[in-house]
Write an enzyme that holds these catalytic residues in place. Sequence first.
Site, PDB file in Angstrom:
ATOM      1  N   ASN A   1       0.855  -1.191   0.000  1.00  0.00           N
ATOM      2  CA  ASN A   1       0.000   0.000   0.000  1.00  0.00           C
ATOM      3  C   ASN A   1       0.890   1.240   0.000  1.00  0.00           C
ATOM      4  O   ASN A   1       2.107   1.139  -0.024  1.00  0.00           O
ATOM      5  CB  ASN A   1      -0.940  -0.025   1.211  1.00  0.00           C
ATOM      6  CG  ASN A   1      -0.167  -0.083   2.504  1.00  0.00           C
ATOM      7  OD1 ASN A   1       0.567   0.829   2.843  1.00  0.00           O
ATOM      8  ND2 ASN A   1      -0.302  -1.191   3.230  1.00  0.00           N
TER       9      ASN A   1
ATOM     10  N   ASP B   1      -4.065  -6.111   5.023  1.00  0.00           N
ATOM     11  CA  ASP B   1      -5.111  -6.917   5.656  1.00  0.00           C
ATOM     12  C   ASP B   1      -5.132  -8.342   5.101  1.00  0.00           C
ATOM     13  O   ASP B   1      -5.522  -9.273   5.791  1.00  0.00           O
ATOM     14  CB  ASP B   1      -6.480  -6.256   5.453  1.00  0.00           C
ATOM     15  CG  ASP B   1      -6.594  -4.982   6.272  1.00  0.00           C
ATOM     16  OD1 ASP B   1      -6.030  -4.959   7.377  1.00  0.00           O
ATOM     17  OD2 ASP B   1      -7.217  -4.009   5.804  1.00  0.00           O
TER      18      ASP B   1
ATOM     19  N   LYS C   1       7.754 -17.023 -11.450  1.00  0.00           N
ATOM     20  CA  LYS C   1       7.015 -15.836 -11.890  1.00  0.00           C
ATOM     21  C   LYS C   1       5.739 -16.255 -12.625  1.00  0.00           C
ATOM     22  O   LYS C   1       5.778 -17.134 -13.499  1.00  0.00           O
ATOM     23  CB  LYS C   1       7.930 -15.024 -12.812  1.00  0.00           C
ATOM     24  CG  LYS C   1       7.523 -13.600 -12.933  1.00  0.00           C
ATOM     25  CD  LYS C   1       8.562 -12.818 -13.710  1.00  0.00           C
ATOM     26  CE  LYS C   1       7.878 -11.578 -14.264  1.00  0.00           C
ATOM     27  NZ  LYS C   1       8.537 -11.042 -15.419  1.00  0.00           N
TER      28      LYS C   1
ATOM     29  N   PRO D   1      -2.965 -11.749  10.204  1.00  0.00           N
ATOM     30  CA  PRO D   1      -3.302 -11.554  11.619  1.00  0.00           C
ATOM     31  C   PRO D   1      -3.474 -10.063  11.891  1.00  0.00           C
ATOM     32  O   PRO D   1      -2.743  -9.245  11.334  1.00  0.00           O
ATOM     33  CB  PRO D   1      -2.068 -12.089  12.352  1.00  0.00           C
ATOM     34  CG  PRO D   1      -0.961 -12.054  11.355  1.00  0.00           C
ATOM     35  CD  PRO D   1      -1.606 -12.266  10.009  1.00  0.00           C
TER      36      PRO D   1
ATOM     37  N   ILE E   1      -2.606  -7.552  14.249  1.00  0.00           N
ATOM     38  CA  ILE E   1      -1.627  -7.489  15.353  1.00  0.00           C
ATOM     39  C   ILE E   1      -2.176  -6.644  16.506  1.00  0.00           C
ATOM     40  O   ILE E   1      -2.074  -7.018  17.674  1.00  0.00           O
ATOM     41  CB  ILE E   1      -0.294  -6.886  14.841  1.00  0.00           C
ATOM     42  CG1 ILE E   1       0.176  -7.635  13.589  1.00  0.00           C
ATOM     43  CG2 ILE E   1       0.766  -6.936  15.923  1.00  0.00           C
ATOM     44  CD1 ILE E   1       1.250  -6.911  12.801  1.00  0.00           C
TER      45      ILE E   1
ATOM     46  N   PHE F   1      -3.930   3.294  14.671  1.00  0.00           N
ATOM     47  CA  PHE F   1      -4.187   4.310  13.652  1.00  0.00           C
ATOM     48  C   PHE F   1      -5.300   3.812  12.743  1.00  0.00           C
ATOM     49  O   PHE F   1      -5.392   2.602  12.484  1.00  0.00           O
ATOM     50  CB  PHE F   1      -2.924   4.546  12.809  1.00  0.00           C
ATOM     51  CG  PHE F   1      -2.039   5.621  13.371  1.00  0.00           C
ATOM     52  CD1 PHE F   1      -1.400   5.442  14.585  1.00  0.00           C
ATOM     53  CD2 PHE F   1      -1.846   6.813  12.685  1.00  0.00           C
ATOM     54  CE1 PHE F   1      -0.592   6.428  15.118  1.00  0.00           C
ATOM     55  CE2 PHE F   1      -1.034   7.811  13.209  1.00  0.00           C
ATOM     56  CZ  PHE F   1      -0.408   7.617  14.417  1.00  0.00           C
TER      57      PHE F   1
HETATM   58  O1  C5P Z   1      -8.722  -2.371  10.971  1.00  0.00           O
HETATM   59  P1  C5P Z   1      -7.729  -1.441  10.439  1.00  0.00           P
HETATM   60  O2  C5P Z   1      -6.716  -2.115   9.563  1.00  0.00           O
HETATM   61  O3  C5P Z   1      -8.257  -0.229   9.765  1.00  0.00           O
HETATM   62  O4  C5P Z   1      -6.989  -0.882  11.748  1.00  0.00           O
HETATM   63  C1  C5P Z   1      -5.859  -0.108  11.687  1.00  0.00           C
HETATM   64  C2  C5P Z   1      -4.998  -0.304  12.907  1.00  0.00           C
HETATM   65  O5  C5P Z   1      -4.813  -1.709  13.140  1.00  0.00           O
HETATM   66  C3  C5P Z   1      -3.621   0.265  12.730  1.00  0.00           C
HETATM   67  O6  C5P Z   1      -3.159   0.687  13.991  1.00  0.00           O
HETATM   68  C4  C5P Z   1      -2.822  -0.925  12.208  1.00  0.00           C
HETATM   69  O7  C5P Z   1      -1.445  -0.804  12.503  1.00  0.00           O
HETATM   70  C5  C5P Z   1      -3.455  -2.088  12.935  1.00  0.00           C
HETATM   71  N1  C5P Z   1      -3.461  -3.334  12.160  1.00  0.00           N
HETATM   72  C6  C5P Z   1      -2.760  -4.416  12.627  1.00  0.00           C
HETATM   73  N2  C5P Z   1      -2.754  -5.599  11.938  1.00  0.00           N
HETATM   74  C7  C5P Z   1      -3.449  -5.725  10.798  1.00  0.00           C
HETATM   75  C8  C5P Z   1      -4.177  -4.635  10.320  1.00  0.00           C
HETATM   76  C9  C5P Z   1      -4.157  -3.454  11.026  1.00  0.00           C
HETATM   77  O8  C5P Z   1      -2.109  -4.308  13.690  1.00  0.00           O
HETATM   78  N3  C5P Z   1      -3.419  -6.877  10.158  1.00  0.00           N
END
Ligand code: C5P
Length: 403
Positions: A210, A279, A289, A305, A307, A324
Amino acid sequence: MPDLRGKRILLGVTGSIAAYKAADWLRSLVKEEARVTVVMTEAAERFVSPLTFSALSGQSVYRDMFDEAPDRIMAHINLSREADAILVAPATAQTIARLAHGMADNLLSTVILAARIPVIICPAMNSFMLSHPATQDNIRRLESFGYHFVQPGSGELACGEIGDGRLSDWDVARETLLSLFQPNDLKGQTVLITAGPTREALDPARFLTNRSSGKMGFALARTARRRGAEVILVAGPVQLSDPPGIEAVHVTTAEEMRRAVMDRATTADVVVKSAAVADFRPLVCADHKIKKGQQGIQLDLIKNPDILAELGAMRTHGRILVGFAAESRDHADEGQRKLREKNVDLMVVNDILGASTGFDVETNQVTLIDRREALTLPLLSKEETADRIWDKVLQLQSESSAA
Ligand code: C5P
């Protein structure tokens, strides 16, 4: 403002070949609108002309205690009264020894002995001179007086040897200087910050990622360090150099980020997850490839996951969790929802569609949502935003300890 604008810096230049680099540091200080007065030792003048420093600082350079009218001599000694900090760069073994023994045999050592303001020393010398027990003893002695040292760098030295003793980079000295003008209110705390995107491989050549630049997370790391915290920064792939004085852990995928965070989270008083974690990741990463012969391909993605939610689920009392949320609509509602669902103390919500608040820009405009209130901050630099987040974290900590 976490910058050097208007700060009065007394720059002491001593006789190392690195004196020419001090001219560049002076330029950087002037660019930041610091007000710099330069004091040179006699040996420094052998390397660089005082004219260079007076041209760059816009004022004459102080060189000798006795080169002016008698009524000005005391004014020289009192130079430090008109400064906020003294920066000695480069500092030779000789100057360090002088200062360690309270000598006042030239203008610079006299000014420093008479000073009651912070002193930062940036050594630059041959690596054997630096590692000599006499120099190391002198450094320890000065540290015990409260002087700040900026670690010299390593690499090829002017004398041809390779080792420690190069004048540090300006960025490193700048951070030490900035920390003098900050409250030390995060001292004693360990903060774990994640930053940047993650990359999820599709095949040996391609990945999903991203637009996160990591700038917000790096600003959080720098500002926390300046305010005295021990900082662990877990960063995905970014084009930024590691802030000085922190532990940086570089990862690529969400799974690697998860492991790096979980391994270190127990030591952290605060965890700030500013990383834009992917995500989803491809169900399989192709060994070779993927060929374009076909009309189209179907990608199977599985969930990574979460986190932050995992940390929220295993909450330890006293640890503050900050998430965030980069949103393109329904910002406040989404922030509230994530605060509850991920069981965190604070969500920092920003609008990724705003021209000055989205990806890869130097500014941000965020809303801080905690369990009690939502506070929308004005458009600020990412460092100012980071400082406001730390202020909020400290407020949450004091509220929870009072509860
Ligand atoms: O649910 P969303 O992805 O919008 O939430 C964003 C927050 O969750 C951010 O703080 C991001 O670092 C954390 N996050 C995470 N693991 C993921 C996705 C998002 O820790 N797989």
